[in-house]
Structures are given as structure tokens and as C-alpha cells.
Scaffold this motif. Structure first.
Motif, PDB file in Angstrom:
ATOM      1  N   PRO A  85       0.820  -1.377  -0.014  1.00 13.74           N
ATOM      2  CA  PRO A  85      -0.175   0.061   0.026  1.00 13.74           C
ATOM      3  C   PRO A  85       0.727   1.453   0.028  1.00 13.74           C
ATOM      4  N   ALA A  86       0.287   2.398  -0.524  1.00 15.29           N
ATOM      5  CA  ALA A  86       0.982   3.509  -0.395  1.00 15.29           C
ATOM      6  C   ALA A  86       0.053   4.598   0.259  1.00 15.29           C
ATOM      7  N   PHE A  87       0.530   5.702   1.021  1.00 12.60           N
ATOM      8  CA  PHE A  87      -0.298   6.802   1.654  1.00 12.60           C
ATOM      9  C   PHE A  87      -0.287   7.733   1.174  1.00 12.60           C
ATOM     10  N   GLY A  88      -1.326   8.550   0.975  1.00 16.97           N
ATOM     11  CA  GLY A  88      -1.339   9.822   0.378  1.00 16.97           C
ATOM     12  C   GLY A  88      -1.059   9.855  -1.017  1.00 16.97           C
ATOM     13  N   VAL A  89      -1.908   9.603  -2.070  1.00 13.79           N
ATOM     14  CA  VAL A  89      -1.934   9.786  -3.606  1.00 13.79           C
ATOM     15  C   VAL A  89      -2.696  10.651  -3.969  1.00 13.79           C
ATOM     16  N   ALA A  90      -2.576  11.873  -4.506  1.00 15.05           N
ATOM     17  CA  ALA A  90      -3.423  12.924  -4.771  1.00 15.05           C
ATOM     18  C   ALA A  90      -3.873  12.567  -6.086  1.00 15.05           C
ATOM     19  N   ALA A  91      -5.081  12.936  -6.276  1.00 18.08           N
ATOM     20  CA  ALA A  91      -5.669  13.145  -7.863  1.00 18.08           C
ATOM     21  C   ALA A  91      -5.122  14.510  -8.122  1.00 18.08           C
ATOM     22  N   GLY A  92      -4.866  14.332  -9.454  1.00 14.73           N
ATOM     23  CA  GLY A  92      -3.763  15.533 -10.166  1.00 14.73           C
ATOM     24  C   GLY A  92      -2.689  15.170 -10.251  1.00 14.73           C
ATOM     25  N   GLN A  93      -1.874  14.411  -9.579  1.00 12.69           N
ATOM     26  CA  GLN A  93      -0.527  13.969  -9.611  1.00 12.69           C
ATOM     27  C   GLN A  93      -0.415  13.041 -10.594  1.00 12.69           C
ATOM     28  N   ALA A  94       0.890  12.547 -10.930  1.00 12.56           N
ATOM     29  CA  ALA A  94       0.913  11.637 -12.277  1.00 12.56           C
ATOM     30  C   ALA A  94       1.280  10.500 -11.413  1.00 12.56           C
ATOM     31  N   LEU A  95       0.861   9.415 -12.274  1.00  7.72           N
ATOM     32  CA  LEU A  95       1.455   7.865 -12.173  1.00  7.72           C
ATOM     33  C   LEU A  95       2.464   7.588 -13.087  1.00  7.72           C
ATOM     34  N   VAL A  96       3.586   7.394 -13.036  1.00  5.99           N
ATOM     35  CA  VAL A  96       4.776   7.074 -14.157  1.00  5.99           C
ATOM     36  C   VAL A  96       4.868   5.460 -13.957  1.00  5.99           C
ATOM     37  N   VAL A  97       4.838   4.902 -15.244  1.00  5.00           N
ATOM     38  CA  VAL A  97       4.987   3.324 -15.166  1.00  5.00           C
ATOM     39  C   VAL A  97       6.479   3.129 -15.762  1.00  5.00           C
ATOM     40  N   TYR A  98       7.037   2.053 -14.972  1.00  8.63           N
ATOM     41  CA  TYR A  98       8.524   1.845 -15.342  1.00  8.63           C
ATOM     42  C   TYR A  98       8.668   0.514 -15.417  1.00  8.63           C
ATOM     43  N   ASP A  99       9.536   0.063 -16.570  1.00  6.53           N
ATOM     44  CA  ASP A  99       9.694  -1.434 -16.900  1.00  6.53           C
ATOM     45  C   ASP A  99      11.158  -1.793 -16.135  1.00  6.53           C
ATOM     46  N   PRO A 100      11.184  -2.617 -14.787  1.00 10.35           N
ATOM     47  CA  PRO A 100      12.376  -2.720 -13.996  1.00 10.35           C
ATOM     48  C   PRO A 100      13.351  -3.688 -14.734  1.00 10.35           C
ATOM     49  N   ASP A 101      13.004  -4.250 -15.789  1.00  6.34           N
ATOM     50  CA  ASP A 101      13.602  -5.261 -16.413  1.00  6.34           C
ATOM     51  C   ASP A 101      14.247  -4.805 -17.758  1.00  6.34           C
ATOM     52  N   ALA A 102      14.169  -3.703 -18.121  1.00  2.62           N
ATOM     53  CA  ALA A 102      14.724  -3.125 -19.257  1.00  2.62           C
ATOM     54  C   ALA A 102      16.421  -3.297 -19.374  1.00  2.62           C
ATOM     55  N   ALA A 103      16.723  -3.651 -20.368  1.00  2.00           N
ATOM     56  CA  ALA A 103      18.268  -3.981 -20.582  1.00  2.00           C
ATOM     57  C   ALA A 103      19.330  -3.020 -20.011  1.00  2.00           C
ATOM     58  N   GLU A 104      18.656  -1.659 -20.372  1.00  2.00           N
ATOM     59  CA  GLU A 104      19.719  -0.656 -20.212  1.00  2.00           C
ATOM     60  C   GLU A 104      19.200   0.222 -18.815  1.00  2.00           C
ATOM     61  N   GLY A 105      18.397  -0.366 -17.914  1.00  2.05           N
ATOM     62  CA  GLY A 105      17.916   0.177 -16.706  1.00  2.05           C
ATOM     63  C   GLY A 105      16.389   0.411 -16.940  1.00  2.05           C
ATOM     64  N   ASP A 106      15.870   0.868 -15.841  1.00  2.00           N
ATOM     65  CA  ASP A 106      14.427   1.211 -15.592  1.00  2.00           C
ATOM     66  C   ASP A 106      14.225   2.056 -17.051  1.00  2.00           C
ATOM     67  N   ALA A 107      13.064   1.748 -17.572  1.00  5.30           N
ATOM     68  CA  ALA A 107      12.619   2.546 -18.810  1.00  5.30           C
ATOM     69  C   ALA A 107      11.315   2.926 -18.494  1.00  5.30           C
ATOM     70  N   VAL A 108      11.061   4.414 -18.748  1.00  6.63           N
ATOM     71  CA  VAL A 108       9.590   4.599 -18.745  1.00  6.63           C
ATOM     72  C   VAL A 108       8.732   4.179 -19.562  1.00  6.63           C
ATOM     73  N   LEU A 109       7.722   3.542 -19.204  1.00  5.49           N
ATOM     74  CA  LEU A 109       6.808   2.964 -20.354  1.00  5.49           C
ATOM     75  C   LEU A 109       5.550   3.896 -20.454  1.00  5.49           C
ATOM     76  N   ALA A 110       4.915   4.614 -19.721  1.00  4.22           N
ATOM     77  CA  ALA A 110       3.820   5.411 -19.850  1.00  4.22           C
ATOM     78  C   ALA A 110       3.697   6.284 -18.542  1.00  4.22           C
TER      79      ALA A 110
END
Length: 375
Positions: A326-351
């Protein structure tokens, strides 16, 4: 390549411009004038919208030996960033103006103008990397990584962007700036919101949106605990500044749990009520190949915040992230950024996607938007 270096007047953008020159590019420096009256924005060394910053950027360009211009982006910045900031708070949401500035100004208005003038790319002092596959990745310095605030970029914008500092820790950047004779080598980093002159966010919002008396209510009991003069002065997850004279029965602090602008109502309760594990966003921006269905990933919910393993599902035109813890304090209006932790060259931003609502799978109640912050 012909490269336009966005120079804020700080050490990072100055070194980024110098590195672009050293890499053999034809570089021109540009400083963005973001206010028609710079004195109304933050002054001194803490901001990025000041007269001092413009002068520092010009001096750095002179040392580097590149042409330098100032572009007036004040009207666009006010409309797309400042007015958006007002309207989001008025709607009970918590915006991130740095994300909006990257989305609307630095990598939209500036990049569009740069491309129209024949430049091939825009270089900035952001701490992020681009892999050989062109994907956005975290910087090597985790404490300075800014991939989160760049998660709003489109693939086309990313393709014409350069981040020369992504492979270097910040302390080494300062040493390099001194070696290059840049006067900004020890200039403090910018903090807070650049367009709020005194750092008083609540006062800034009150001056624009006015005052209106409303109730502060215990969410569990419905008891009126106090009053306020504008729900827009609060953010979900906020603990301080509530002005409650009577403590909770258990003596523990109360937090803002929800904000309802329609009836100017602020509901408060215990920290545990901020616990969420399901987060929904609006339409995502894909920096990598568009995905469908469900997949495992990591998500980040705030700049320099904790990273959460999650199952992400593409549905109903947006993203739903089911957090594995769980997370605590996640505000509407902020951004959720999705990463691929298994990307060959390091964490890659997916969306990335703007958070619409969040909830706890253990709660019987409907959604409740959150994120720990202080106004």
C-alpha cells in the motif's frame, strides 16, 4: 546536429550546454522568460523565473562561447501552467506544475519553435537518460533522477530531446562547472514552485481564488470539527495547517482525506484512512510501445518518491495500477509513471497518466483521492 540548449540560469543546464558543444554539436543557448513581471515570481537563487537567472544564463553562454537569446514565453506559461495550477486546486486536485511545464512549455512550445527554426534537438539539464533504443530511463544519480517529471513526453518529443547529464552524479557536475569556469558552479538548486514568490502556496491560491467559509468534518462520524476559508487551500494527505482545536480521541493527528469543492467541505481522519492500493488514471501517454491487458511493472507516484511494484491494467481508456504494497497519500491530479524494471539498459519509462482516483481494496467505501503534501 543543431541543438538548442535551454538554459535556466542554473548549474545543470549550463553544464548540459557545454557538454553538447563538446560533443561537436552546433549549439545555441536560450533562456525562457516566464513572467512579464519577474519580481512577482521567486527572487534570488532559489527559483528559475528571475532576472538573476537570465543574467546567469547569459554569462554561462558567454563562457561556453555560444550564441544566446531570451524567448518570451510568459503568456504561454501563465495560461498553461499557472492557470492550470489554479483550476486544479479549485477542483480539489493537486497538480504538479513542473510536469505541466515540461509538457506544455519546455518540450512542446520550445521544441516546436526550435524545430521550426531548423534545430534538430533541445538539450536540457534534466537528470535522465536515453537508451540506445531511444527510451527514457532513470539517471544514474537516484537522488536527482527526473525521469518522473519527464514521463509526460511523447515519443516524438523524446526523439528530439537530449539529456547530457543523465550519466553523472550531481556533485561531479558541480566540479565540472568549476573546471569550466562557470560562475554558477555553486549556485543553489531551485526549490518549491518557481512562480510563487514567497513560497506561500495557500496564500497564493487565496489571492486568486478568494475566501469562502466551509466546514472541516470528521469523515467517520460526520462531526464538524472546525472551519476553513477555502477548500482550495488544502490537499489530500495534508496534516499541518488544519487549525483544529480538539485532538482526536486517540490523540493521533488527523489528515485531510477528501476535498469537495462543490460544498466547500474538507473531510479529515486518521493516517490509516489514507492507505490505498488501487490507483486509476485518465488516458495515458505512452513513451514506449502501447501495451494492452495487464502486465507487471513498477510505478512512481510523486517526484523522488517511493517506487511500488504493481500490476498495471489498461482499461476504460486509462490505467489501473494494483500496488503490491500500500501507499499513503496519493493525490488526484498528480502523475502515475510506469517503469519497466527489467529493461536491458535500466528502468525504462513505459507510460504516464494523471491520477483520477485511488482506493483501498480492503475498504468498503468508494474511491478516495490522496497524496501526502503540505500547503
Amino acid at each position: 546536429m543543431r541543438v538548442l540548449a535551454a538554459m535556466s540560469g542554473g548549474v545543470d543546464s549550463a553544464v548540459a550546454a557545454a557538454r553538447a558543444v563538446e560533443a561537436g554539436h552546433d549549439v545555441t543557448g536560450v533562456h525562457l522568460a516566464l513572467s512579464k513581471n519577474p519580481q512577482t515570481y521567486r527572487t534570488g537563487a532559489r527559483g528559475c523565473c528571475t532576472i538573476e537567472d537570465s543574467r546567469d544564463a547569459r554569462r554561462a553562454a558567454d563562457v561556453i562561447g555560444i550564441p544566446f537569446y531570451v524567448w518570451d514565453m510568459a503568456e504561454r506559461f501563465h495560461e498553461d501552467v499557472v492557470e492550470d495550477f489554479y483550476s486544479e486546486y479549485a477542483a480539489g486536485r493537486t497538480p504538479n506544475p513542473c510536469l505541466r511545464c515540461n509538457e506544455k512549455i519546455k518540450f512542446a512550445a520550445v521544441l516546436d519553435r526550435a524545430m521550426a527554426l531548423g534545430f534538430d534537438a533541445v538539450a536540457t539539464g534534466h537528470y535522465a537518460r536515453k537508451g540506445d533504443d531511444g527510451l527514457l530511463r532513470r539517471a544514474v544519480d537516484p537522488g536527482k533522477d527526473q525521469s518522473y517529471v519527464l514521463g509526460v513526453l511523447t515519443p516524438a518529443q523524446l526523439a528530439h530531446s537530449m539529456f547530457p547529464l543523465g550519466d553523472t552524479p550531481k556533485d561531479q557536475v558541480r566540479v565540472e562547472a568549476e573546471t569550466r569556469g562557470l560562475a554558477v558552479a555553486r549556485k543553489p538548486d531551485s526549490h518549491d514552485i518557481c512562480f510563487i514568490a514567497d513560497g506561500d502556496t495557500a496564500g497564493f491560491l487565496k489571492n486568486k481564488l478568494g475566501s469562502a467559509t466551509g466546514d472541516i468534518v470528521d469523515q467517520a462520524t460526520g462531526e464538524v470539527l472546525g472551519s476553513h476559508d477555502g477548500s482550495h487551500q488544502f490537499t489530500v494527505g495534508q496534516r499541518h495547517g488544519l487549525g483544529l482545536k480538539r485532538p482526536a480521541a486517540d490523540g493521533k493527528p488527523r489528515y485531510v482525506l477528501s476535498i469537495t469543492p462543490v460544498d466547500n467541505r474538507v473531510e479529515v481522519g486518521p493516517r490509516e484512512a489514507l492507505r490505498v492500493d488501487r490507483i486509476r488514471t485518465g488516458a495515458p501517454v505512452w513513451l514506449a510501445s502501447v501495451r494492452t491487458g495487464s502486465f507487471e511493472a513498477e510505478v512512481q507516484l510523486r517526484a523522488h518518491g517511493e517506487v511500488y511494484p504493481a500490476t498495471v491494467t489498461v482499461e476504460d481508456g486509462g490505467l489501473t495500477a494494483l500496488l503490491h504494497k500500500p501507499a499513503f497519500g496519493v493525490a488526484a491530479g498528480q502523475a502515475l509513471v510506469v517503469y519497466d524494471p527489467d529493461a536491458a539498459e535500466g528502468d525504462a519509462v513505459l507510460a504516464s497518466g494523471t491520477i483520477d482516483a485511488s482506493s483501498s481494496s480492503e475498504a468498503a467505501s468508494e474511491t478516495q483521492p490522496l497524496e501526502a503534501a503540505r500547503v
